[in-house]
Write a protein that holds these residues in place. Structure first.
Motif, PDB file in Angstrom:
ATOM      1  N   HIS A  89      32.402 -71.144 -30.415  1.00 18.54           N
ATOM      2  CA  HIS A  89      33.024 -70.290 -31.426  1.00 18.54           C
ATOM      3  C   HIS A  89      34.442 -70.768 -31.769  1.00 18.54           C
ATOM      4  O   HIS A  89      34.828 -70.769 -32.944  1.00 18.54           O
ATOM      5  CB  HIS A  89      33.067 -68.839 -30.948  1.00 18.54           C
ATOM      6  N   ASN A  90      35.193 -71.170 -30.789  1.00 19.35           N
ATOM      7  CA  ASN A  90      36.603 -71.484 -31.041  1.00 19.35           C
ATOM      8  C   ASN A  90      36.842 -72.888 -31.554  1.00 19.35           C
ATOM      9  O   ASN A  90      37.867 -73.139 -32.183  1.00 19.35           O
ATOM     10  CB  ASN A  90      37.436 -71.169 -29.803  1.00 19.35           C
ATOM     11  N   SER A  91      35.908 -73.810 -31.346  1.00 19.49           N
ATOM     12  CA  SER A  91      36.073 -75.112 -32.003  1.00 19.49           C
ATOM     13  C   SER A  91      35.872 -74.940 -33.509  1.00 19.49           C
ATOM     14  O   SER A  91      36.575 -75.551 -34.310  1.00 19.49           O
ATOM     15  CB  SER A  91      35.142 -76.174 -31.416  1.00 19.49           C
ATOM     16  N   LEU A  92      34.956 -74.052 -33.899  1.00 15.79           N
ATOM     17  CA  LEU A  92      34.814 -73.710 -35.314  1.00 15.79           C
ATOM     18  C   LEU A  92      36.089 -73.037 -35.822  1.00 15.79           C
ATOM     19  O   LEU A  92      36.626 -73.416 -36.872  1.00 15.79           O
ATOM     20  CB  LEU A  92      33.615 -72.799 -35.528  1.00 15.79           C
ATOM     21  N   GLY A  93      36.611 -72.070 -35.083  1.00 15.40           N
ATOM     22  CA  GLY A  93      37.853 -71.394 -35.464  1.00 15.40           C
ATOM     23  C   GLY A  93      39.032 -72.347 -35.523  1.00 15.40           C
ATOM     24  O   GLY A  93      39.913 -72.213 -36.380  1.00 15.40           O
ATOM     25  N   ALA A  94      39.055 -73.332 -34.627  1.00 15.35           N
ATOM     26  CA  ALA A  94      40.143 -74.319 -34.633  1.00 15.35           C
ATOM     27  C   ALA A  94      40.134 -75.107 -35.935  1.00 15.35           C
ATOM     28  O   ALA A  94      41.189 -75.341 -36.539  1.00 15.35           O
ATOM     29  CB  ALA A  94      40.013 -75.248 -33.427  1.00 15.35           C
ATOM     30  N   ARG A  95      38.955 -75.501 -36.368  1.00 19.93           N
ATOM     31  CA  ARG A  95      38.860 -76.221 -37.650  1.00 19.93           C
ATOM     32  C   ARG A  95      39.360 -75.346 -38.786  1.00 19.93           C
ATOM     33  O   ARG A  95      39.997 -75.826 -39.722  1.00 19.93           O
ATOM     34  CB  ARG A  95      37.411 -76.648 -37.905  1.00 19.93           C
ATOM     35  N   GLN A  96      39.068 -74.047 -38.707  1.00 20.28           N
ATOM     36  CA  GLN A  96      39.474 -73.130 -39.768  1.00 20.28           C
ATOM     37  C   GLN A  96      40.989 -72.963 -39.852  1.00 20.28           C
ATOM     38  O   GLN A  96      41.494 -72.568 -40.899  1.00 20.28           O
ATOM     39  CB  GLN A  96      38.790 -71.767 -39.556  1.00 20.28           C
ATOM     40  N   VAL A  97      41.715 -73.256 -38.776  1.00 16.40           N
ATOM     41  CA  VAL A  97      43.180 -73.166 -38.828  1.00 16.40           C
ATOM     42  C   VAL A  97      43.830 -74.548 -38.934  1.00 16.40           C
ATOM     43  O   VAL A  97      45.032 -74.679 -38.771  1.00 16.40           O
ATOM     44  CB  VAL A  97      43.776 -72.371 -37.635  1.00 16.40           C
ATOM     45  N   GLY A  98      43.017 -75.570 -39.210  1.00 15.63           N
ATOM     46  CA  GLY A  98      43.572 -76.891 -39.493  1.00 15.63           C
ATOM     47  C   GLY A  98      43.685 -77.838 -38.317  1.00 15.63           C
ATOM     48  O   GLY A  98      44.319 -78.888 -38.437  1.00 15.63           O
TER      49      GLY A  98
END
Length: 193
Positions: A89-98
């Motif tokens: 979940h958070n690798s996806l979220g990391a991409r979403q914040v650049g």
């Protein structure tokens, strides 16, 4: 692998459980249940879930840390403990914040990876030191104090601990990653300026 504690069955959905479903997802989840396996499992213990979610919300929305810093902390914890759910979940979220793919991969190598700025390297060192019992060398503390203020340092240490306990819970309960997680998983952290 299946969840060791099953998602809360519909016949047990009371208002407290529905509050957990709706915590991040709103009224649709209140009526239909959460799309998140974490929320559906944690709803078995609403009081604990609420306390944990409130602390998580603090780190995501109100702490002195940026969304980037929070994601780096979570990813480093997830890697250290092999928390597949957290990492996914958070690798996806990391991409979403650049955060770049190279940086996401560098999280696995830790603070010594060449991709890191001084600030990022120190942040990862804090996660590692916290996860190694909270013992900080004098040199690390001096470097931290030169880059972060006292509130940021306190948030860094507490966030590393909070996301570690979250990893432990996800791992111990064997919470499964949802097949459709990319359709609903999103960055919940504040947007960096």
């Amino acid at each position: 692998m299946a969840n060791r504690i099953s998602p809360l069955p519909r016949e047990e959905w009371d208002e407290a459980a529905r509050d957990i479903f709706a915590y991040w997802e709103g009224d649709e989840a209140r009526q239909n249940g959460s799309r998140s396996n974490t929320m559906m499992v944690f709803a078995n213990h609403p009081a604990l879930a609420k306390a944990s979610l409130d602390l998580g919300r603090y780190f995501m929305l109100e702490s002195t840390l940026s969304a980037r810093q929070i994601k780096l902390i979570i990813l480093r914890v997830a890697h250290r403990y092999n928390s597949v759910y957290q990492w996914t979940h958070n690798s996806l979220g990391a991409r979403q914040v650049g955060i770049s793919e190279a940086e996401i991969e560098a999280v696995k190598a830790g603070p010594s990876a060449p991709e890191w700025s001084r600030e990022d390297r120190l942040l990862l060192e804090v996660v590692d030191a916290t996860n190694a019992g909270g013992r900080f060398s004098d040199a690390l503390w001096q470097d931290l104090s030169a880059v972060f203020d006292k509130r940021q340092i306190m948030d860094l240490i507490q966030a590393a601990g909070y996301f570690t306990t979250t990893a432990w819970m996800l791992i111990a309960l064997e919470v499964e990653v949802e097949p459709d997680f990319a359709e609903f998983s999103r960055n919940r952290a504040k947007q960096d300026d």
